[in-house]
Design an enzyme around this catalytic site. Structure first.
Site, mmCIF file in Angstrom:
data_model
loop_
_atom_site.group_PDB
_atom_site.id
_atom_site.type_symbol
_atom_site.label_atom_id
_atom_site.label_comp_id
_atom_site.label_asym_id
_atom_site.label_seq_id
_atom_site.Cartn_x
_atom_site.Cartn_y
_atom_site.Cartn_z
ATOM 1 N N CYS A 12 0.851 -1.180 0.000
ATOM 2 C CA CYS A 12 0.000 0.000 0.000
ATOM 3 C C CYS A 12 0.894 1.239 0.000
ATOM 4 O O CYS A 12 2.121 1.144 0.117
ATOM 5 C CB CYS A 12 -0.905 0.004 1.228
ATOM 6 S SG CYS A 12 0.018 0.090 2.799
ATOM 7 N N HIS A 41 5.592 -4.919 8.889
ATOM 8 C CA HIS A 41 5.557 -6.296 9.387
ATOM 9 C C HIS A 41 5.669 -7.295 8.238
ATOM 10 O O HIS A 41 4.688 -7.932 7.839
ATOM 11 C CB HIS A 41 4.280 -6.537 10.192
ATOM 12 C CG HIS A 41 4.348 -5.981 11.575
ATOM 13 N ND1 HIS A 41 3.239 -5.758 12.362
ATOM 14 C CD2 HIS A 41 5.416 -5.601 12.328
ATOM 15 C CE1 HIS A 41 3.613 -5.260 13.528
ATOM 16 N NE2 HIS A 41 4.928 -5.161 13.528
ATOM 17 N N CYS A 97 2.647 5.895 8.835
ATOM 18 C CA CYS A 97 1.704 6.030 7.734
ATOM 19 C C CYS A 97 0.815 7.249 7.974
ATOM 20 O O CYS A 97 0.287 7.429 9.085
ATOM 21 C CB CYS A 97 0.841 4.778 7.627
ATOM 22 S SG CYS A 97 -0.477 4.930 6.395
ATOM 23 N N HIS A 125 -0.516 -4.620 19.651
ATOM 24 C CA HIS A 125 -0.043 -4.239 18.319
ATOM 25 C C HIS A 125 0.629 -2.867 18.412
ATOM 26 O O HIS A 125 0.126 -1.972 19.093
ATOM 27 C CB HIS A 125 -1.216 -4.184 17.334
ATOM 28 C CG HIS A 125 -0.784 -4.063 15.903
ATOM 29 N ND1 HIS A 125 -0.404 -2.860 15.350
ATOM 30 C CD2 HIS A 125 -0.655 -4.989 14.920
ATOM 31 C CE1 HIS A 125 -0.075 -3.053 14.080
ATOM 32 N NE2 HIS A 125 -0.213 -4.338 13.799
ATOM 33 N N GLU A 127 0.796 -0.374 16.429
ATOM 34 C CA GLU A 127 -0.047 0.761 16.032
ATOM 35 C C GLU A 127 -0.973 1.163 17.169
ATOM 36 O O GLU A 127 -1.183 2.351 17.431
ATOM 37 C CB GLU A 127 -0.869 0.419 14.787
ATOM 38 C CG GLU A 127 -1.752 1.577 14.336
ATOM 39 C CD GLU A 127 -2.705 1.230 13.209
ATOM 40 O OE1 GLU A 127 -3.791 1.837 13.145
ATOM 41 O OE2 GLU A 127 -2.360 0.357 12.385
ATOM 42 N N SER A 227 -1.000 -7.674 10.862
ATOM 43 C CA SER A 227 -2.420 -7.652 11.203
ATOM 44 C C SER A 227 -3.294 -7.768 9.963
ATOM 45 O O SER A 227 -4.212 -8.591 9.907
ATOM 46 C CB SER A 227 -2.752 -6.357 11.956
ATOM 47 O OG SER A 227 -4.137 -6.255 12.202
ATOM 48 N N SER A 270 1.928 -5.324 3.407
ATOM 49 C CA SER A 270 3.369 -5.184 3.640
ATOM 50 C C SER A 270 4.183 -6.258 2.926
ATOM 51 O O SER A 270 5.384 -6.388 3.164
ATOM 52 C CB SER A 270 3.656 -5.223 5.151
ATOM 53 O OG SER A 270 3.039 -6.334 5.764
#
Length: 317
Positions: A12, A41, A97, A125, A127, A227, A270
């Site tokens: 992405c 990841h 991001c 996680h 994030e 994830s 990823s």
């Protein structure tokens, strides 16, 4: 055996940007370049960057004075950011991001207003840890929920002054159920103006649904700690298909394909395309036909790297 490719799949814009930041920093400043947490990841990506001179660390204290540090795509808490800025570092680049930064800003605004904030996400996680760490108002509160059950057990200070946000890489369906529970439990709760689950997560989940309609088996290229990759495998299984999360072609078990007429292949946000190509090669070596890509959403979003890296690379060229 037919081979179908999900569309879109793989990198992405946020992952592209994060990897580019590390690559450009290595090209301009040379090794070592320190990166807090795995920049994305994916084992292949991390090992490749490590071989080129990136040093992945978890604590800011591991970074020597005068070094160059990069924050990973997952983002960091305000405490980690402050700790890094207090150090004598030559340069500090943020590969968070931009869509994660959007959620950070939502939390920071809630903190300033004293509005209690509820984050839908997976405990542990990075994030989630970074997003939770944007809230600092002791008069309010920041809470994490993963399921509708968590929502019904949650106790807040003021049910009339609540907002929610989400991790960017969640299952769209699961998150919808949690949001429904939040609205039922706390009718006055306010959500984000625009969904926090990112476009890439949503698009890849839609694509794997389409893939699962036609394929007997679905292979998801992605690492176990990704994830969004895990969510893709879960979606395929919910559609009644055998689904396997694999790091590379070498993980494929021939027995998975016994009697299979059509195998679907996708990749987490990823996972680089080179890994997908290797999977296709392996499937074709096992008797697969030429790979066919299903129709899907076109993605043309690009996130720029920090200006310092753009300028320096242009000068180097």
């Amino acid at each position: 055996m037919r081979i179908l490719l999900a569309n879109p799949r793989g990198f992405c814009a946020g992952v592209d940007r994060a990897i580019s930041i590390v690559e450009r920093a290595l090209a301009i400043y040379g090794a070592p370049i320190y990166v807090r947490h795995e920049v994305v990841h994916n084992r292949f990506v991390v090992n490749d960057l490590r071989e080129r001179g990136a040093v992945f660390i978890e604590e800011i204290s591991e970074v020597p004075d005068g070094a160059i540090l990069i924050f990973s795509a997952h983002g960091v808490s305000q405490a980690v950011r402050a700790e890094a800025k207090a150090r004598h570092l030559t340069m500090l680049f943020d590969a968070t991001c931009p869509l994660v930064t959007k959620v950070h800003m939502e939390v920071a605004r809630a903190s300033r207003r004293g509005t209690e904030a509820i984050l839908i996400g997976h405990a542990g996680h990075p994030e989630v840890e970074g997003t939770m760490g944007q809230y600092s108002n002791p008069q309010g509160g920041m809470y994490l929920v993963e399921s509708p059950q968590d929502v019904w057990q949650l106790q807040v200070k003021d049910e009339q002054n609540l907002c929610f946000m989400t991790q960017t890489t969640l299952s769209v369906d699961d998150t919808s159920e949690v949001i429904d529970a939040l609205r039922a439990r706390f009718p006055a709760i306010v959500g984000p103006r625009k969904d926090d689950i990112c476009y890439a997560t949503t698009n890849r989940q839609e694509a794997v649904r389409s893939l699962a309609v036609q394929a007997d088996v679905v292979l998801v290229v992605g690492s176990k700690n990704s994830s969004n990759s895990n969510r893709l495998a879960e979606l395929a299984r919910r559609a009644g298909r055998a689904a396997y999360l694999i790091d590379s072609a070498s993980d494929i078990d021939d027995a998975w394909l016994s009697g299979v007429g059509c195998v679907g292949v996708t990749a987490g946000a990823s996972a680089p395309d080179v890994l997908v190509r290797e999977v296709i090669d392996r499937l074709q070596a096992l008797g697969g036909a030429a790979a066919q890509e299903i129709q899907g959403r076109e993605e043309n979003i690009v996130f720029e790297v920090p200006r310092e890296l753009r300028i320096e690379v242009q000068q180097a060229d």
